[in-house]
Design a protein around this motif. Sequence first.
Motif, PDB file in Angstrom:
ATOM      1  N   UNK A   1     -14.291   9.712 -10.646  1.00 36.38           N
ATOM      2  CA  UNK A   1     -14.325  10.086  -9.357  1.00 36.38           C
ATOM      3  C   UNK A   1     -13.334   9.195  -8.334  1.00 36.38           C
ATOM      4  N   UNK A   2     -12.481   9.874  -7.721  1.00 30.93           N
ATOM      5  CA  UNK A   2     -11.860   8.794  -6.878  1.00 30.93           C
ATOM      6  C   UNK A   2     -12.392   8.812  -5.339  1.00 30.93           C
ATOM      7  N   UNK A   3     -12.691   7.608  -5.192  1.00 27.67           N
ATOM      8  CA  UNK A   3     -13.089   7.362  -3.818  1.00 27.67           C
ATOM      9  C   UNK A   3     -12.089   6.587  -2.835  1.00 27.67           C
ATOM     10  N   UNK A   4     -11.785   7.136  -1.709  1.00 25.65           N
ATOM     11  CA  UNK A   4     -10.686   7.014  -0.868  1.00 25.65           C
ATOM     12  C   UNK A   4     -11.436   6.513   0.420  1.00 25.65           C
ATOM     13  N   UNK A   5     -11.292   5.195   0.801  1.00 19.66           N
ATOM     14  CA  UNK A   5     -11.683   4.890   2.027  1.00 19.66           C
ATOM     15  C   UNK A   5     -10.881   3.472   2.539  1.00 19.66           C
ATOM     16  N   UNK A   6     -10.521   3.461   4.145  1.00 15.89           N
ATOM     17  CA  UNK A   6      -9.823   2.499   4.655  1.00 15.89           C
ATOM     18  C   UNK A   6      -8.407   2.358   3.785  1.00 15.89           C
ATOM     19  N   UNK A   7      -7.658   3.411   3.451  1.00 14.63           N
ATOM     20  CA  UNK A   7      -6.522   3.158   2.741  1.00 14.63           C
ATOM     21  C   UNK A   7      -6.612   2.719   1.104  1.00 14.63           C
ATOM     22  N   UNK A   8      -7.592   2.431   0.646  1.00 17.84           N
ATOM     23  CA  UNK A   8      -7.717   1.926  -0.469  1.00 17.84           C
ATOM     24  C   UNK A   8      -8.442   2.863  -1.427  1.00 17.84           C
ATOM     25  N   UNK A   9      -7.981   2.979  -2.675  1.00 14.36           N
ATOM     26  CA  UNK A   9      -8.832   4.042  -3.536  1.00 14.36           C
ATOM     27  C   UNK A   9      -9.402   3.168  -4.816  1.00 14.36           C
TER      28      UNK A   9
END
Length: 80
Positions: A42-50
Motif C-alpha cells: 500500500x502506498x502512503x503519500x504525505x507531505x510529498x514523500x511516499x
Amino acid sequence: MSDNQCPKCQQELDWQGYYHCHSCAGDFVKVGFCPDCQAELEKLQACGAANYFCNSCNELKSKSRVRFEFQPKNLVNGRA
C-alpha cells in the motif's frame, strides 16, 4: 536512463496521471511488492514523500528494497 520503461517494448514511459507508452499505446500503473513476503504494498503519500506499507508483514518497507513492476492499467485492482 530512467527506471520507467515499458514492459512490452522497453521504451520510456510518460507520466499522465498514470504511465503511458507512446510507442505501443499501453497504459500502466507502477505497483510495489514487499521484498520479504512478495505481497502488494500500500502506498502512503504525505507531505510529498511516499512510504510503502505491507499489510501482511504489518510494517513499513524501505523504498530502496521494494520491487516495482509495471502492470496494465485496466488489470490492476479492478481499476479501469
